[in-house]
Motif scaffolding. Structure first.
Motif, PDB file in Angstrom:
ATOM      1  N   LEU A   4       0.669  -1.358   0.091  1.00  0.00           N
ATOM      2  CA  LEU A   4      -0.401  -0.189   0.427  1.00  0.00           C
ATOM      3  C   LEU A   4       0.798   1.402   0.109  1.00  0.00           C
ATOM      4  N   ARG A  11      -5.604   8.864  -2.054  1.00  0.00           N
ATOM      5  CA  ARG A  11      -6.333   9.422  -0.752  1.00  0.00           C
ATOM      6  C   ARG A  11      -5.937   7.812   0.254  1.00  0.00           C
ATOM      7  N   HIS A  12      -6.291   7.043  -0.752  1.00  0.00           N
ATOM      8  CA  HIS A  12      -6.593   5.802   0.087  1.00  0.00           C
ATOM      9  C   HIS A  12      -4.966   4.930   0.922  1.00  0.00           C
ATOM     10  N   ASN A  13      -3.967   5.906   0.804  1.00  0.00           N
ATOM     11  CA  ASN A  13      -1.721   5.804   1.193  1.00  0.00           C
ATOM     12  C   ASN A  13      -1.695   6.720   1.815  1.00  0.00           C
ATOM     13  N   ASP A  76      -8.519  11.975   5.140  1.00  0.00           N
ATOM     14  CA  ASP A  76      -7.617  11.093   4.671  1.00  0.00           C
ATOM     15  C   ASP A  76      -7.470   9.941   5.486  1.00  0.00           C
ATOM     16  N   ASP A 142     -13.121  -0.408   2.939  1.00  0.00           N
ATOM     17  CA  ASP A 142     -12.766  -1.031   1.555  1.00  0.00           C
ATOM     18  C   ASP A 142     -12.390  -0.537   0.970  1.00  0.00           C
ATOM     19  N   GLY A 143     -10.558  -0.084   1.953  1.00  0.00           N
ATOM     20  CA  GLY A 143      -9.853   0.045   1.328  1.00  0.00           C
ATOM     21  C   GLY A 143      -9.815   1.765   0.626  1.00  0.00           C
ATOM     22  N   ARG A 144     -10.815   2.733   1.373  1.00  0.00           N
ATOM     23  CA  ARG A 144     -10.889   3.552   0.679  1.00  0.00           C
ATOM     24  C   ARG A 144     -10.067   5.044   1.188  1.00  0.00           C
ATOM     25  N   VAL A 145      -9.393   4.525   2.697  1.00  0.00           N
ATOM     26  CA  VAL A 145      -8.978   5.688   3.801  1.00  0.00           C
ATOM     27  C   VAL A 145      -7.563   4.385   5.015  1.00  0.00           C
TER      28      VAL A 145
END
Ligand code: 1CP
Length: 349
Positions: A4, A11-13, A76, A142-145
């Protein structure tokens, strides 16, 4: 998690990348107490739950309120909805949230005898609702943030347990500190073990970063801080240390200790607004990322003034990676939620 981190910044990482002082596409932002009473949807879920502790003990409702600020704003990171006082509650102190007064313990810890009766609460049974909430929230995100897990520092938990609730003078805990320092050391021992087990259970359940709130570190004189707060923070960061699990330490009001704090192995330090980020950065020599530090009252200013204050905070940190934007302490309940949108856009812009 390493995978990741190595993906392009988004935004996810970007929060996790900034914690590791890696370059980001834009400064990440989240807000302490971002799920809370300033949001009408939080107040509605809180009402449905009946009490604050019901909200914490239900993984579904805790998940619902964790997601509310993530769905509404372009933040975030998400932070587990819970409280630092779940550990003392799990030790049997009987936590209650009195409307308008804050937390209260039915059985404060006021003697060496009471301290010696305390045991580490099992995060898989007594406090099971916390890792369960982490699992439920990770699924919903679900991995969004990324999701932050957290706990109070041993010193800060000791303050609440001995005082019995919020305090102005901290008379009981300070009397214990000077009259029975060995008893306080035993209390900090059982709390350090409890916080470690609790945070590891959150990490195992899917928390992607951990934050330790030393909210009352700043009430200690320097010598007392070095004896009663700093060692347990250092022990915790050392025992939690893993490449894929960044740890943030927020020792509020303890800016004189920033050089020492930058050496305990935390990936990031939370900074309150009583010091400039530039000065905090010089004190910590880029050994750690910095999280903060806008005065929470800036959210009462006009939208234009708020944008200027956000820019000032970004400029004060200056160039280079390692800044996570946040307030210097929690958002207050009477803030207009639209101001959060103004702030998030200003930081990302
Ligand atoms: O009725 C309500 O809804 C109660 C308000 C509230 C909320 C929203 C409390 C009571 N706790 C929380 C949630 C909470 N507490 C979170 C959730 C995640 C998020 O940030 O969105 C977190 C991280 C905390 C941590 C916490 N609880 C701290 C450390 C941070 C800080 O503020 O310094 C502390 C000191 C507490 C104790 C506590 N719990 C609640 C209150 C009002 C207090 C402070 C009591 C005091 O005045 O000393």
């Amino acid at each position: 998690m390493i995978e990741l981190l190595n993906q392009p910044s988004g935004r996810h990482n970007r929060f996790l990348r900034a914690l590791k002082r890696m370059p980001v596409d834009t400064t990440p932002i989240w807000i302490m107490r971002q799920a809370g009473r300033y949001l009408p949807e939080y107040r509605a879920t809180r009402e449905k739950a009946g009490s604050f502790m019901n909200l914490c003990r239900s993984p579904e409702l805790a998940c619902e309120v964790t997601m509310q600020p993530i769905d509404r704003f372009d933040l975030d990171a998400a932070i587990l909805f819970s409280d630092i006082l779940t550990i003392p509650d799990g030790m049997g102190l009987g936590l209650d949230f009195v409307e308008g007064e804050g937390p209260r313990f039915a059985h404060p810890v006021r003697s060496a005898h009471a301290i010696d009766a305390l045991r580490v609460p099992d995060p898989q049974t007594t406090l099971r609702y916390v890792p369960d909430a982490v699992r439920t929230i990770r699924k919903a995100l679900d991995g969004r943030v990324p999701l932050i897990g957290f706990a109070g520092s041993p010193w800060t938990l000791a303050c609440y347990m001995v005082e019995g609730g919020p305090s102005e003078r901290f008379a009981y805990i300070k009397r214990l500190m000077w009259d029975q320092p060995d008893a306080l050391a035993r209390l900090l021992r059982v709390l350090t073990d409890s916080v470690r087990e609790y945070l590891l259970a959150q990490a195992d359940a899917g928390a992607q970063a951990l934050m330790i709130f030393d909210s009352w570190g700043g009430i200690l004189a320097p010598e007392d801080y070095r004896r009663f707060s700093l060692p347990s923070l250092a022990e915790l960061t050392a025992s939690l240390r893993r490449d894929d699990l960044p740890v943030i330490v927020f020792s509020r009001g303890a800016n004189t200790h920033l050089p020492e704090l930058s050496h305990i192995g935390a990936d990031a330090l939370g900074i309150d607004w009583s010091i400039g980020l530039g000065e905090a950065r010089r004190a910590t020599q880029d050994r750690v990322a910095l999280q903060g530090n806008l005065d929470p009252a800036a959210l009462y200013a006009s939208a234009d003034a708020l944008r200027c204050l956000a820019k000032r905070t970004l400029a004060d940190y200056g160039d280079g990676p390692g800044h996570i934007f946040n307030l210097g302490h929690g958002i207050t309940p009477d803030v207009n939620p639209e101001q959060v949108r103004v702030l998030v856009d200003a930081v990302h812009g």
